[in-house]
Design an enzyme around this catalytic site. Structure first.
Site, mmCIF file in Angstrom:
data_model
loop_
_atom_site.group_PDB
_atom_site.id
_atom_site.type_symbol
_atom_site.label_atom_id
_atom_site.label_comp_id
_atom_site.label_asym_id
_atom_site.label_seq_id
_atom_site.Cartn_x
_atom_site.Cartn_y
_atom_site.Cartn_z
ATOM 1 N N LYS A 14 0.767 -1.227 0.367
ATOM 2 C CA LYS A 14 0.151 -0.152 -0.043
ATOM 3 C C LYS A 14 1.185 1.283 -0.081
ATOM 4 O O LYS A 14 0.475 1.882 -0.862
ATOM 5 C CB LYS A 14 -1.204 -0.078 1.030
ATOM 6 N N ARG A 89 -9.484 0.398 10.307
ATOM 7 C CA ARG A 89 -8.998 -0.671 10.379
ATOM 8 C C ARG A 89 -10.255 -1.522 10.955
ATOM 9 O O ARG A 89 -9.166 -3.049 11.418
ATOM 10 C CB ARG A 89 -7.266 -0.487 10.817
ATOM 11 N N ARG A 129 11.660 -5.545 5.130
ATOM 12 C CA ARG A 129 11.283 -4.028 4.619
ATOM 13 C C ARG A 129 11.767 -3.192 4.968
ATOM 14 O O ARG A 129 12.594 -3.520 6.079
ATOM 15 C CB ARG A 129 10.143 -3.961 4.809
ATOM 16 N N ARG A 162 11.911 -1.247 10.918
ATOM 17 C CA ARG A 162 11.045 -1.096 11.826
ATOM 18 C C ARG A 162 11.246 -1.983 12.736
ATOM 19 O O ARG A 162 10.734 -2.884 12.593
ATOM 20 C CB ARG A 162 10.100 -0.647 10.825
ATOM 21 N N ARG A 173 0.144 -9.279 13.739
ATOM 22 C CA ARG A 173 -0.395 -8.279 13.147
ATOM 23 C C ARG A 173 -1.212 -8.891 12.030
ATOM 24 O O ARG A 173 -1.804 -8.791 11.591
ATOM 25 C CB ARG A 173 1.011 -7.682 12.467
HETATM 26 P P1 ADP Z 1 1.419 -1.520 7.718
HETATM 27 O O1 ADP Z 1 2.191 -0.802 6.935
HETATM 28 O O2 ADP Z 1 3.289 -2.695 8.025
HETATM 29 O O3 ADP Z 1 0.908 -2.220 7.360
HETATM 30 P P2 ADP Z 1 1.200 0.847 9.725
HETATM 31 O O4 ADP Z 1 1.820 1.321 9.173
HETATM 32 O O5 ADP Z 1 0.211 1.119 9.167
HETATM 33 O O6 ADP Z 1 1.795 -0.818 9.189
HETATM 34 O O7 ADP Z 1 0.775 0.429 10.986
HETATM 35 C C1 ADP Z 1 1.329 0.296 11.762
HETATM 36 C C2 ADP Z 1 1.180 -0.103 13.296
HETATM 37 O O8 ADP Z 1 1.007 1.317 14.074
HETATM 38 C C3 ADP Z 1 -0.189 -0.944 13.537
HETATM 39 O O9 ADP Z 1 0.343 -2.019 14.246
HETATM 40 C C4 ADP Z 1 -1.115 -0.673 14.573
HETATM 41 O O10 ADP Z 1 0.173 -0.946 15.514
HETATM 42 C C5 ADP Z 1 -0.962 1.067 14.593
HETATM 43 N N1 ADP Z 1 -1.461 1.582 13.535
HETATM 44 C C6 ADP Z 1 -1.828 2.065 11.816
HETATM 45 N N2 ADP Z 1 -3.419 2.496 11.979
HETATM 46 C C7 ADP Z 1 -4.151 2.428 12.370
HETATM 47 C C8 ADP Z 1 -5.244 1.940 12.279
HETATM 48 N N3 ADP Z 1 -6.303 2.721 11.473
HETATM 49 N N4 ADP Z 1 -6.085 1.306 13.573
HETATM 50 C C9 ADP Z 1 -5.177 1.607 14.134
HETATM 51 N N5 ADP Z 1 -4.378 1.283 14.947
HETATM 52 C C10 ADP Z 1 -2.990 1.813 13.541
HETATM 53 P P1 ADP Z 2 2.505 -1.754 3.567
HETATM 54 O O1 ADP Z 2 2.455 -0.432 2.834
HETATM 55 O O2 ADP Z 2 1.138 -2.073 2.799
HETATM 56 O O3 ADP Z 2 2.794 -2.273 4.639
HETATM 57 P P2 ADP Z 2 4.896 -1.722 1.761
HETATM 58 O O4 ADP Z 2 4.699 -1.000 0.867
HETATM 59 O O5 ADP Z 2 5.383 -1.053 2.913
HETATM 60 O O6 ADP Z 2 3.693 -2.706 2.492
HETATM 61 O O7 ADP Z 2 5.592 -3.507 1.004
HETATM 62 C C1 ADP Z 2 6.040 -3.731 2.222
HETATM 63 C C2 ADP Z 2 7.562 -4.787 1.937
HETATM 64 O O8 ADP Z 2 7.434 -5.353 0.403
HETATM 65 C C3 ADP Z 2 8.389 -3.497 1.758
HETATM 66 O O9 ADP Z 2 9.988 -3.953 1.755
HETATM 67 C C4 ADP Z 2 8.614 -3.494 -0.223
HETATM 68 O O10 ADP Z 2 9.626 -2.928 -0.963
HETATM 69 C C5 ADP Z 2 8.080 -4.161 -0.598
HETATM 70 N N1 ADP Z 2 7.166 -5.204 -1.886
HETATM 71 C C6 ADP Z 2 6.400 -3.316 -2.146
HETATM 72 N N2 ADP Z 2 5.347 -3.769 -3.192
HETATM 73 C C7 ADP Z 2 5.928 -5.349 -3.376
HETATM 74 C C8 ADP Z 2 6.059 -6.244 -4.843
HETATM 75 N N3 ADP Z 2 5.180 -5.595 -5.686
HETATM 76 N N4 ADP Z 2 7.143 -6.981 -4.934
HETATM 77 C C9 ADP Z 2 7.661 -7.457 -4.273
HETATM 78 N N5 ADP Z 2 7.913 -6.667 -3.316
HETATM 79 C C10 ADP Z 2 7.226 -5.508 -3.046
#
Ligand code: ADP
Ligand code: ADP
Length: 215
Positions: A14, A89, A129, A162, A173
């Site tokens: 995303k 979420r 990542r 992270r 998660r």
């Molecule tokens: P990822 O990109 O790996 O999906 P995020 O960066 O969106 O993770 O979120 C990291 C953490 O921040 C989540 O595991 C949660 O603890 C918190 N968080 C982020 N967005 C929300 C939300 N909309 N509601 C509740 N907790 C959130």
């Molecule tokens: P989200 O925001 O949904 O948690 P990220 O955009 O941070 O996901 O992507 C998670 C990890 O996967 C990052 O290390 C990113 O570089 C990698 N990634 C994202 N898109 C792809 C893809 N299409 N193929 C392989 N790796 C990817």
């Protein structure tokens, strides 16, 4: 106009896809995860509170997150469009979002994109990542490495892993995602604005599909 909600499990891509969209469509990205990480870094009360949940892979309480998004969406730069990345979420967050868009802002969502990848891909994606300390740009040690090890291509910042991208927390998660977040697809099912995109494949190919949807 693009007022987009990005759904999908952690690691779906995303954030990666959002960075392309904000360039081409001149919209702002609202990542609740980024907002919380910035609060943690600054050591604010919000940051201290949120960190406990984040480190355990749990969701930060709905009322806190809803308050953050409500304030953010009121800002002027959202008027030209936005991407909500990582929010909503929970169903409660989605209901609150609908209410604030309708009652406070008088706008509506234009697209809900569910970016979907299998669970078995997520562990590798998230353990590999790396995130820039300076600008937040996201890399992957294997799939999207920086030109120079450990250094951001864009701003020269240091790349770090992270705290919550450790195997044990990732598993938690993912569980939370299945228990609380995956139901959102159903919530938006009848909106006529829900699009499902397969998140497995080359980043560019996935982005092409997203552009077709956004027009
Ligand atoms: P990822 O990109 O790996 O999906 P995020 O960066 O969106 O993770 O979120 C990291 C953490 O921040 C989540 O595991 C949660 O603890 C918190 N968080 C982020 N967005 C929300 C939300 N909309 N509601 C509740 N907790 C959130
Ligand atoms: P989200 O925001 O949904 O948690 P990220 O955009 O941070 O996901 O992507 C998670 C990890 O996967 C990052 O290390 C990113 O570089 C990698 N990634 C994202 N898109 C792809 C893809 N299409 N193929 C392989 N790796 C990817």
């Amino acid at each position: 106009m693009v007022n987009l909600v990005f759904l999908g499990p952690p690691g779906a891509g995303k954030g990666t896809q959002s960075s392309y969209i904000i360039n081409d469509y001149k919209v702002v990205q609202i990542s609740t995860g980024d907002i919380l990480r910035s609060a943690v870094k600054q050591g604010t009360e919000l940051g201290k509170m949120a960190k406990k949940y984040m480190d355990e892979g749990k969701l930060v309480p709905d009322d806190v997150i809803i308050g953050i998004v409500r304030e953010r969406l009121k800002q002027d730069d959202c008027k030209n469009g936005f991407i909500l990345d990582g929010f909503p979420r929970t169903i409660a967050q989605a209901v609150a979002l609908d209410a604030m868009l309708k009652d406070d802002l008088n706008i509506s969502l234009t697209h809900i994109i569910s970016l979907e990848v299998d669970d078995n891909l997520i562990m590798e994606r998230l353990t590999g990542r790396r995130t820039c300390k300076g600008c937040g740009k996201v890399y992957h040690i294997k799939y999207n490495p920086p030109k120079k090890d450990g250094v951001c291509d864009d701003c020269g910042g240091e790349l770090y892993q992270r705290d919550d991208d450790k195997e044990e927390t990732i598993a938690k998660r993912l569980k939370v995602y299945h228990e609380q977040t995956s139901a959102l697809k159903d919530y938006y099912k009848n909106s006529g604005k829900l699009y499902v995109v397969n998140g497995f494949g080359e980043v560019d190919d996935i982005y092409r599909k997203i552009k077709e949807i956004l027009g």
